[in-house]
Design a protein around this motif. Structure first.
Motif, short mmCIF file in Angstrom:
data_model
loop_
_atom_site.label_atom_id
_atom_site.label_comp_id
_atom_site.label_asym_id
_atom_site.label_seq_id
_atom_site.Cartn_x
_atom_site.Cartn_y
_atom_site.Cartn_z
N ASP A 20 0.86 -1.18 0.00
CA ASP A 20 0.00 0.00 0.00
C ASP A 20 0.90 1.23 0.00
O ASP A 20 1.69 1.42 0.93
N HIS A 98 -7.90 7.96 1.47
CA HIS A 98 -7.78 6.98 2.55
C HIS A 98 -8.89 7.10 3.60
O HIS A 98 -8.63 7.07 4.81
N PRO A 134 -9.17 1.30 1.72
CA PRO A 134 -8.44 1.62 2.94
C PRO A 134 -8.88 0.70 4.09
O PRO A 134 -10.09 0.49 4.29
#
Ligand SMILES: [Zn+2]
Length: 180
Positions: A20, A98, A134
């Motif tokens: 990520d 996010h 997220p």
């Protein structure tokens, strides 16, 4: 190739390596202490140098990975997106800002994901086909997100996490919380 080597190759596990591309201040564990206004201002970016370290390691070991990159990061580090693609890795989307799916309406979610995907594609010129929510936050109550992802041209999602975890959204065998 000698038989012993062939046998060894056949029993090697098939692994998926993913990263990520976000910064330490983006994580959900800090969301009640660090606001988006503090991102990159009060707290400096480290994501570029840290991702470079990973790229060097992967190159050294001839490993290929999928990098789920935040649009917020791509906006500030466009060269990093180009380097990931240029070194033969898959560039995928981690959304723009996010925010966990469980905190978003379908429209807000779709706008966030569209913004993140468009940024990556504009910067690299490559189609982005994969998405990771997220904190793996697609759960039985937010499965509407899958049709939004399909509408936006994604062909897969890596957005659920089948283990018990205090933040991640789905557990093995979990049923929708508000099933009719
Ligand atoms: Zn993340």
């Amino acid at each position: 190739m000698p038989d012993t080597h062939k046998r060894a190759a056949n029993i090697l596990p098939q692994c998926a390596l993913t990263v990520d591309v976000e910064d330490y201040f983006h994580v959900s564990a800090f969301s009640n202490r660090i606001t988006p206004a503090d991102w990159g201002t009060k707290y400096p970016l480290r994501v570029e140098q840290n991702t470079h370290r990973l790229l060097e390691l992967f190159a050294e070991h001839n490993a290929r990975a999928t990098f789920f990159m935040l649009g917020w990061v791509a906006e500030r580090c466009p060269q990093l997106a180009r380097e990931i693609v240029g070194q033969g890795h898959e560039l995928a989307s981690h959304g723009y800002a996010h925010q966990v799916v469980t905190s978003q309406t379908p429209l807000v979610f779709k706008n966030d994901v569209f913004r993140g995907k468009s940024l990556l594609e504009d910067i690299t010129g490559c189609a982005v086909r994969g998405y990771r929510a997220p904190s793996f936050s697609i759960n039985p109550n937010t499965e509407w997100a899958f049709s939004a992802l399909a509408d936006l041209g994604f062909i897969y999602s890596s957005s659920t996490y089948p283990v018990k975890h205090d933040l991640y959204a789905r557990r093995l065998g979990q049923k929708p919380l508000s099933a009719p």
